[in-house]
Design an enzyme around this catalytic site. Structure first.
Site: not given
Length: 279
Positions: A48, A53, A78, A112
């Site tokens: 994930d 990120y 996401k 998200h």
């Protein structure tokens, strides 16, 4: 422990998802490839990540070098908030994530955050529906949506999300959102499943007692609580011994009394931003 021991949750679209996965939130992009490679060697097959990120490339490199067949993996990323809106922008963001991951398709793509002040998640979800029709993403879902966001989404669009990924741990269980999701066949994924170190779950006597009874660590007890509540869960760690520990949760079962004692720890103890306020 092998990946085949991990139970799978059936989704409302006909696909299934490994119930235990590996998350890379706040994993240093420079360390991601090594860390994810370790996780794959331990046995994790569900990964994930997210565009925000900044480590999709590292996840992709680890996948490419693993030698594991693509069909054995379940990969989620996401769509970030500033990419929400018209279909062209959503598709472009999706394609860029695929490129960074080095994949031909995604198993799961999530919005998200609802970012309600922007009021673009309905438009974004319709773009997700069309993306799913192309076959380049198998399942589509949302993240950080509360019950009222889901209710509006279901009322004004065509496809029910396969999952809702929410902050969920014994101190913050989001019962209203969970109940709505169960009613509509939406699987719940728990992020921050161990409280992100901001809530002292491991020190609480209910967790300590179960830990002593089963000869397991407090973290293993909390992960087991999630699994028995049928949450999809993906704890993260940069340390291989912790990855192995978090994966070693299929050889014991909490009793009903232990489950109830841990469930009673609910405190509304959110440790992240509130979805109605994060825009």
């Amino acid at each position: 422990m092998t990946a085949s021991k991990v139970t799978r949750i059936q989704l409302n679209d006909g696909y299934s998802i490994p119930q235990l996965g590996f998350g890379v939130f706040k994993v240093d992009p420079h360390e991601t490839e090594r860390i994810v490679a370790d996780a794959l060697e331990v046995g994790y097959r569900h990964l994930d990540t997210a565009r925000i990120y900044g480590n999709e490339e590292g996840v992709g490199r680890a996948i490419a070098s693993s030698g594991i067949a693509r069909e054995e993996l379940f990969v989620t990323t996401k769509l970030w908030n500033d990419d929400q809106g018209p279909e062209a922008g959503v598709v472009d963001a999706f394609e860029r994530s695929l490129d960074r991951l080095g994949l031909e398709y995604l198993d799961l793509y999530l919005i998200h955050w609802p970012t309600p002040a922007r009021d673009r998640y309905l438009e974004t979800w319709r773009a997700f529906e069309r993306l799913r029709e192309t076959g380049r993403v198998r399942s589509i879902g949302v993240s950080n949506f509360l019950a009222h966001h889901l209710e509006r989404l279901l009322a004004e669009t065509d496809v029910v999300p396969a999952v809702d990924q929410i902050e969920l741990h014994p101190a913050h269980q989001q019962p209203e959102t969970g109940a709505f999701a169960r009613e509509h066949g939406i699987a719940i994924e728990a992020w921050g499943p161990l409280g992100q170190g901001k809530y002292p779950l491991f020190e609480l006597p209910q967790v300590q007692a179960a830990s002593a009874t089963h000869g397991k660590t407090p973290a293993q007890v909390v992960i087991r609580w999630h699994l028995q509540r049928r949450h999809v869960v993906f704890p993260k760690s940069a340390h291989r011994h912790r990855m192995e520990e978090n994966f070693d949760v299929f050889d014991f079962e909490l009793s009903e009394a232990e489950m109830q004692a841990i469930t009673a720890l609910e405190r509304g103890g959110r440790v992240s931003a509130h979805p109605d306020e994060f825009n």
